[in-house]
Write a protein that holds these residues in place. Structure first.
Motif, mmCIF file in Angstrom:
data_model
loop_
_atom_site.group_PDB
_atom_site.id
_atom_site.type_symbol
_atom_site.label_atom_id
_atom_site.label_comp_id
_atom_site.label_asym_id
_atom_site.label_seq_id
_atom_site.Cartn_x
_atom_site.Cartn_y
_atom_site.Cartn_z
ATOM 1 N N ASN A 164 42.387 33.147 24.799
ATOM 2 C CA ASN A 164 41.590 32.002 25.257
ATOM 3 C C ASN A 164 42.381 31.003 26.095
ATOM 4 O O ASN A 164 41.948 29.863 26.281
ATOM 5 C CB ASN A 164 40.949 31.267 24.070
ATOM 6 C CG ASN A 164 39.880 32.083 23.387
ATOM 7 O OD1 ASN A 164 39.050 32.698 24.042
ATOM 8 N ND2 ASN A 164 39.915 32.115 22.060
ATOM 9 N N LYS A 165 43.514 31.425 26.632
ATOM 10 C CA LYS A 165 44.309 30.526 27.467
ATOM 11 C C LYS A 165 44.025 30.693 28.955
ATOM 12 O O LYS A 165 44.522 29.923 29.777
ATOM 13 C CB LYS A 165 45.793 30.735 27.187
ATOM 14 C CG LYS A 165 46.207 30.260 25.795
ATOM 15 C CD LYS A 165 47.709 30.336 25.600
ATOM 16 C CE LYS A 165 48.097 29.777 24.236
ATOM 17 N NZ LYS A 165 49.576 29.824 24.033
ATOM 18 N N SER A 166 43.236 31.683 29.303
ATOM 19 C CA SER A 166 42.863 31.902 30.702
ATOM 20 C C SER A 166 41.493 32.577 30.730
ATOM 21 O O SER A 166 40.955 32.983 29.689
ATOM 22 C CB SER A 166 43.903 32.754 31.434
ATOM 23 O OG SER A 166 43.973 34.056 30.866
ATOM 24 N N ALA A 167 40.944 32.679 31.926
ATOM 25 C CA ALA A 167 39.644 33.335 32.064
ATOM 26 C C ALA A 167 39.442 33.775 33.503
ATOM 27 O O ALA A 167 39.955 33.158 34.437
ATOM 28 C CB ALA A 167 38.516 32.392 31.645
ATOM 29 N N LYS A 168 38.701 34.843 33.657
ATOM 30 C CA LYS A 168 38.152 35.220 34.952
ATOM 31 C C LYS A 168 36.786 34.549 35.070
ATOM 32 O O LYS A 168 35.991 34.581 34.118
ATOM 33 C CB LYS A 168 37.997 36.739 35.056
ATOM 34 C CG LYS A 168 39.303 37.511 35.017
ATOM 35 C CD LYS A 168 39.033 39.011 35.065
ATOM 36 C CE LYS A 168 40.329 39.804 34.994
ATOM 37 N NZ LYS A 168 40.070 41.274 34.981
ATOM 38 N N LEU A 169 36.524 33.943 36.204
ATOM 39 C CA LEU A 169 35.257 33.280 36.451
ATOM 40 C C LEU A 169 34.696 33.800 37.763
ATOM 41 O O LEU A 169 35.452 34.048 38.706
ATOM 42 C CB LEU A 169 35.443 31.766 36.509
ATOM 43 C CG LEU A 169 36.044 31.105 35.258
ATOM 44 C CD1 LEU A 169 36.515 29.703 35.574
ATOM 45 C CD2 LEU A 169 35.035 31.086 34.119
ATOM 46 N N ALA A 220 26.099 40.868 43.909
ATOM 47 C CA ALA A 220 27.326 40.842 44.704
ATOM 48 C C ALA A 220 28.073 39.546 44.423
ATOM 49 O O ALA A 220 27.458 38.480 44.286
ATOM 50 C CB ALA A 220 27.001 40.951 46.190
ATOM 51 N N VAL A 221 29.398 39.624 44.349
ATOM 52 C CA VAL A 221 30.205 38.446 44.047
ATOM 53 C C VAL A 221 30.168 37.473 45.223
ATOM 54 O O VAL A 221 30.440 37.851 46.369
ATOM 55 C CB VAL A 221 31.659 38.846 43.723
ATOM 56 C CG1 VAL A 221 32.550 37.607 43.625
ATOM 57 C CG2 VAL A 221 31.714 39.626 42.416
ATOM 58 N N ALA A 222 29.833 36.221 44.934
ATOM 59 C CA ALA A 222 29.836 35.162 45.952
ATOM 60 C C ALA A 222 31.060 34.269 45.807
ATOM 61 O O ALA A 222 31.514 33.671 46.783
ATOM 62 C CB ALA A 222 28.560 34.323 45.846
ATOM 63 N N LEU A 223 31.585 34.136 44.601
ATOM 64 C CA LEU A 223 32.780 33.342 44.326
ATOM 65 C C LEU A 223 33.547 34.021 43.202
ATOM 66 O O LEU A 223 32.943 34.500 42.233
ATOM 67 C CB LEU A 223 32.418 31.909 43.936
ATOM 68 C CG LEU A 223 33.559 30.961 43.578
ATOM 69 C CD1 LEU A 223 33.174 29.520 43.945
ATOM 70 C CD2 LEU A 223 33.925 31.022 42.094
ATOM 71 N N SER A 224 34.864 34.079 43.338
ATOM 72 C CA SER A 224 35.701 34.583 42.253
ATOM 73 C C SER A 224 36.805 33.569 41.978
ATOM 74 O O SER A 224 37.264 32.863 42.891
ATOM 75 C CB SER A 224 36.322 35.932 42.626
ATOM 76 O OG SER A 224 37.150 35.824 43.767
ATOM 77 N N ALA A 225 37.215 33.477 40.715
ATOM 78 C CA ALA A 225 38.203 32.465 40.335
ATOM 79 C C ALA A 225 39.018 32.950 39.152
ATOM 80 O O ALA A 225 38.572 33.785 38.348
ATOM 81 C CB ALA A 225 37.506 31.147 39.988
ATOM 82 N N GLU A 226 40.216 32.392 39.054
ATOM 83 C CA GLU A 226 41.094 32.580 37.897
ATOM 84 C C GLU A 226 41.391 31.198 37.340
ATOM 85 O O GLU A 226 41.763 30.288 38.092
ATOM 86 C CB GLU A 226 42.394 33.291 38.306
ATOM 87 C CG GLU A 226 42.194 34.696 38.860
ATOM 88 C CD GLU A 226 41.999 35.730 37.772
ATOM 89 O OE1 GLU A 226 42.311 35.419 36.598
ATOM 90 O OE2 GLU A 226 41.543 36.847 38.083
ATOM 91 N N ALA A 227 41.236 31.032 36.038
ATOM 92 C CA ALA A 227 41.425 29.727 35.412
ATOM 93 C C ALA A 227 42.457 29.805 34.295
ATOM 94 O O ALA A 227 42.587 30.842 33.628
ATOM 95 C CB ALA A 227 40.098 29.218 34.855
ATOM 96 N N GLU A 228 43.171 28.696 34.108
ATOM 97 C CA GLU A 228 44.101 28.557 32.992
ATOM 98 C C GLU A 228 43.715 27.299 32.219
ATOM 99 O O GLU A 228 43.327 26.286 32.815
ATOM 100 C CB GLU A 228 45.536 28.439 33.484
ATOM 101 C CG GLU A 228 46.029 29.656 34.245
ATOM 102 C CD GLU A 228 47.407 29.438 34.845
ATOM 103 O OE1 GLU A 228 48.038 28.400 34.555
ATOM 104 O OE2 GLU A 228 47.848 30.313 35.622
ATOM 105 N N PHE A 229 43.845 27.355 30.905
ATOM 106 C CA PHE A 229 43.463 26.248 30.032
ATOM 107 C C PHE A 229 44.681 25.678 29.318
ATOM 108 O O PHE A 229 45.721 26.318 29.212
ATOM 109 C CB PHE A 229 42.415 26.708 29.020
ATOM 110 C CG PHE A 229 41.185 27.282 29.666
ATOM 111 C CD1 PHE A 229 40.206 26.448 30.179
ATOM 112 C CD2 PHE A 229 41.018 28.653 29.779
ATOM 113 C CE1 PHE A 229 39.068 26.975 30.790
ATOM 114 C CE2 PHE A 229 39.890 29.195 30.402
ATOM 115 C CZ PHE A 229 38.920 28.344 30.906
ATOM 116 N N ARG A 230 44.561 24.466 28.844
ATOM 117 C CA ARG A 230 45.687 23.792 28.164
ATOM 118 C C ARG A 230 45.934 24.394 26.781
ATOM 119 O O ARG A 230 45.035 24.900 26.160
ATOM 120 C CB ARG A 230 45.395 22.288 28.034
ATOM 121 C CG ARG A 230 45.268 21.603 29.369
ATOM 122 C CD ARG A 230 45.287 20.097 29.259
ATOM 123 N NE ARG A 230 45.059 19.476 30.536
ATOM 124 C CZ ARG A 230 45.988 19.336 31.499
ATOM 125 N NH1 ARG A 230 47.212 19.770 31.273
ATOM 126 N NH2 ARG A 230 45.697 18.766 32.652
#
Length: 283
Positions: free
Chosen positions: A260-265, A273-283
């Motif tokens: 739970n320290k990161s996620a694909k969004l 079809a993918v319109a936006l892709s992101a990689e996230a990191e959490f505290r």
């Protein structure tokens, strides 16, 4: 055209500063635009992560607006000789919270100007680095990519659709209507005609309908993470790869890591079809 593009490198290193204020009315209006049932905010409340997108709109006199509704080029942003301008992506680090009532200071620098030859013709990517300071400390560091493109080729084939990068554990479906696009454009003082002018966007830009605001799409990704993640967002890198349109449903999705320290969004349109892709990191 090549000599004009070569001259654009003179804008690298150009800086700009500005001051804005996080007011109760502006935050309340954004909450309503996002269809939230939040209580009326109070001075001193922490600003939700990602809501800083309502700060620092580019304000110019009406006579300085270009034919697409954006401010004419050549003041801070370079005068790229290509007619279509879109938000392409960003990388944001959240250092410390902003609070409602803050006087907020921005320092922006043009980091790069990069011509590229794309599938549909000439493109220029401009990357702007921005640091946002509260009265207490550096709050946000952001790199934003803006892409300039040639006129739409009505005969060009559509690009191959990207598929979702993971299995959606978090998901929310949204059908944006013209009022949502207009309200967000009004909040951010964004005059880009692709978001509200149907004859312009279909006849001049060649899109099938009003185009979803890229900043609003990114904000909805923030909101998905804020709703489901167990800790606040620390960093996100996002890329807009395909436009979304009014009155067509899309889904905002996320898959957290095992710790739970990161996620694909990501965001998928009504054709999956993918319109936006992101990689996230959490505290």
């Amino acid at each position: 055209m090549s000599s004009e593009l070569d001259q654009l490198t003179q804008w690298i290193g150009r800086t700009e500063t500005d001051v804005d204020y996080l007011t109760v009315p502006s935050v309340h209006r954004l909450s309503a635009t996002l269809d939230r049932e939040d209580p009326i905010p109070r001075v001193g409340d922490a600003l939700p992560i990602g809501w800083h997108s309502i700060l620092f709109p580019r304000v110019v006199r009406h006579s300085q607006i270009g034919p697409d509704g954006h401010p004419r080029r050549g003041d801070f942003l370079p005068p790229v000789p290509l007619p279509r301008r879109m938000f392409a992506g960003k990388r944001i680090t959240f250092h410390a919270p902003l609070q409602i009532g803050d006087e907020v200071r921005r320092e922006s620098t043009i980091q790069s100007v990069t011509p590229k030859q794309g599938r549909t013709g000439q493109m220029v990517f401009v990357t702007v680095k921005t640091d946002i300071h509260s009265p207490r400390a550096l709050a946000i560091s952001e790199e934003q990519d803006i892409v300039y493109r040639a006129e739409a080729d009505r005969n060009a084939s559509a690009s191959a659709a990207q598929r979702a990068p993971g299995m959606a554990v978090w998901s929310r479906s949204i059908t944006p209507d013209p009022v949502l696009l207009f309200r967000y454009s009004a909040l951010t003082f964004n005059g880009h005609r692709i978001h509200y002018d149907y004859p312009y966007v279909t006849q001049v830009e060649g899109y099938p309908n009003l185009v979803m605001n890229g900043g609003l799409t990114t904000l909805l990704v923030f909101e998905l993470a804020r709703t489901h993640a167990s800790t606040p967002l620390r960093y996100i890198s996002s890329r807009n790869v395909r436009p979304l349109f009014a009155n067509r449903e899309f889904r905002v999705c996320g898959e957290p890591s095992a710790d739970n320290k990161s996620a694909k969004l990501w965001v998928v349109d009504d054709q999956n079809a993918v319109a936006l892709s992101a990689e996230a990191e959490f505290r």
